[in-house]
Design a protein around this motif. Structure first.
Motif, PDB file in Angstrom:
ATOM      1  N   GLN A  17       0.837  -1.213   0.000  1.00  0.00           N
ATOM      2  CA  GLN A  17       0.000   0.000   0.000  1.00  0.00           C
ATOM      3  C   GLN A  17       0.867   1.256   0.000  1.00  0.00           C
ATOM      4  N   ALA A  18       1.993   1.194   0.686  1.00  0.00           N
ATOM      5  CA  ALA A  18       2.881   2.355   0.762  1.00  0.00           C
ATOM      6  C   ALA A  18       3.694   2.551  -0.518  1.00  0.00           C
ATOM      7  N   GLN A  19       3.799   1.508  -1.332  1.00  0.00           N
ATOM      8  CA  GLN A  19       4.654   1.547  -2.531  1.00  0.00           C
ATOM      9  C   GLN A  19       3.849   1.276  -3.798  1.00  0.00           C
ATOM     10  N   THR A  20       2.721   1.937  -3.952  1.00  0.00           N
ATOM     11  CA  THR A  20       1.842   1.641  -5.088  1.00  0.00           C
ATOM     12  C   THR A  20       2.527   1.877  -6.438  1.00  0.00           C
ATOM     13  N   ALA A  21       3.377   2.874  -6.523  1.00  0.00           N
ATOM     14  CA  ALA A  21       4.070   3.140  -7.789  1.00  0.00           C
ATOM     15  C   ALA A  21       5.003   1.978  -8.142  1.00  0.00           C
ATOM     16  N   LYS A  22       5.709   1.463  -7.132  1.00  0.00           N
ATOM     17  CA  LYS A  22       6.631   0.341  -7.373  1.00  0.00           C
ATOM     18  C   LYS A  22       5.847  -0.926  -7.715  1.00  0.00           C
ATOM     19  N   VAL A  23       4.664  -1.102  -7.108  1.00  0.00           N
ATOM     20  CA  VAL A  23       3.813  -2.255  -7.427  1.00  0.00           C
ATOM     21  C   VAL A  23       3.433  -2.188  -8.904  1.00  0.00           C
ATOM     22  N   ALA A  24       3.049  -1.003  -9.368  1.00  0.00           N
ATOM     23  CA  ALA A  24       2.677  -0.826 -10.775  1.00  0.00           C
ATOM     24  C   ALA A  24       3.869  -1.128 -11.680  1.00  0.00           C
ATOM     25  N   GLU A  25       5.061  -0.681 -11.293  1.00  0.00           N
ATOM     26  CA  GLU A  25       6.265  -0.959 -12.085  1.00  0.00           C
ATOM     27  C   GLU A  25       6.527  -2.469 -12.134  1.00  0.00           C
ATOM     28  N   TYR A  26       6.387  -3.138 -10.980  1.00  0.00           N
ATOM     29  CA  TYR A  26       6.609  -4.588 -10.933  1.00  0.00           C
ATOM     30  C   TYR A  26       5.638  -5.288 -11.875  1.00  0.00           C
ATOM     31  N   ARG A  27       4.387  -4.919 -11.774  1.00  0.00           N
ATOM     32  CA  ARG A  27       3.367  -5.563 -12.613  1.00  0.00           C
ATOM     33  C   ARG A  27       3.544  -5.202 -14.084  1.00  0.00           C
ATOM     34  N   GLY A  28       4.276  -4.116 -14.336  1.00  0.00           N
ATOM     35  CA  GLY A  28       4.566  -3.709 -15.702  1.00  0.00           C
ATOM     36  C   GLY A  28       5.776  -4.414 -16.285  1.00  0.00           C
ATOM     37  N   GLY A  29       6.374  -5.317 -15.510  1.00  0.00           N
ATOM     38  CA  GLY A  29       7.480  -6.108 -16.045  1.00  0.00           C
ATOM     39  C   GLY A  29       8.802  -5.972 -15.315  1.00  0.00           C
ATOM     40  N   LYS A  30       8.892  -5.064 -14.345  1.00  0.00           N
ATOM     41  CA  LYS A  30      10.155  -4.888 -13.627  1.00  0.00           C
ATOM     42  C   LYS A  30      10.222  -5.866 -12.454  1.00  0.00           C
ATOM     43  N   ASP A  31      10.368  -7.162 -12.778  1.00  0.00           N
ATOM     44  CA  ASP A  31      10.323  -8.171 -11.730  1.00  0.00           C
ATOM     45  C   ASP A  31      11.536  -8.161 -10.805  1.00  0.00           C
ATOM     46  N   LYS A  32      12.559  -7.382 -11.133  1.00  0.00           N
ATOM     47  CA  LYS A  32      13.699  -7.260 -10.230  1.00  0.00           C
ATOM     48  C   LYS A  32      13.316  -6.490  -8.966  1.00  0.00           C
ATOM     49  N   LEU A  33      12.179  -5.829  -8.998  1.00  0.00           N
ATOM     50  CA  LEU A  33      11.709  -5.100  -7.823  1.00  0.00           C
ATOM     51  C   LEU A  33      11.283  -6.039  -6.698  1.00  0.00           C
ATOM     52  N   LEU A  34      11.146  -7.317  -6.972  1.00  0.00           N
ATOM     53  CA  LEU A  34      10.773  -8.271  -5.924  1.00  0.00           C
ATOM     54  C   LEU A  34      11.757  -8.177  -4.764  1.00  0.00           C
ATOM     55  N   GLY A  35      13.030  -8.052  -5.071  1.00  0.00           N
ATOM     56  CA  GLY A  35      14.054  -7.927  -4.027  1.00  0.00           C
ATOM     57  C   GLY A  35      13.841  -6.688  -3.173  1.00  0.00           C
ATOM     58  N   PHE A  36      13.422  -5.591  -3.807  1.00  0.00           N
ATOM     59  CA  PHE A  36      13.110  -4.364  -3.070  1.00  0.00           C
ATOM     60  C   PHE A  36      11.988  -4.620  -2.074  1.00  0.00           C
ATOM     61  N   PHE A  37      10.921  -5.279  -2.549  1.00  0.00           N
ATOM     62  CA  PHE A  37       9.778  -5.559  -1.677  1.00  0.00           C
ATOM     63  C   PHE A  37      10.163  -6.496  -0.532  1.00  0.00           C
ATOM     64  N   VAL A  38      10.952  -7.515  -0.835  1.00  0.00           N
ATOM     65  CA  VAL A  38      11.408  -8.429   0.215  1.00  0.00           C
ATOM     66  C   VAL A  38      12.180  -7.642   1.272  1.00  0.00           C
ATOM     67  N   GLY A  39      13.053  -6.766   0.824  1.00  0.00           N
ATOM     68  CA  GLY A  39      13.834  -5.944   1.750  1.00  0.00           C
ATOM     69  C   GLY A  39      12.960  -5.065   2.626  1.00  0.00           C
ATOM     70  N   GLN A  40      11.942  -4.468   2.037  1.00  0.00           N
ATOM     71  CA  GLN A  40      11.037  -3.610   2.791  1.00  0.00           C
ATOM     72  C   GLN A  40      10.264  -4.408   3.848  1.00  0.00           C
TER      73      GLN A  40
END
Length: 64
Positions: A17-40
């Motif tokens: 909920q706090a990172q809605t922009a990053k969620v949209a980027e992830y769903r848009g194909g930037k699957d490397k953001l998974l590591g960012f979410f795990v870290g958070q």
């Protein structure tokens, strides 16, 4: 380590909920953001969550 699913899920929901922009980027194909979410989530649980469980739950929630 805690593997209390409801607690971990609540932290994941809060991070997403706090990172809605990053969620949209992830769903848009930037699957490397998974590591960012795990870290958070690990930061939110003060490192107590099982990273494998966090990964699995994040993948499910981000797929939806």
């Amino acid at each position: 380590m805690t593997s209390e699913m409801p607690e971990i899920e609540a932290k994941i929901d809060a991070v997403l909920q706090a990172q809605t922009a990053k969620v949209a980027e992830y769903r848009g194909g930037k699957d490397k953001l998974l590591g960012f979410f795990v870290g958070q989530v690990m930061k939110a649980t003060e490192g107590k969550a099982n990273p494998a469980v966090v990964n699995e739950l994040l993948r499910k929630k981000l797929a939806g």
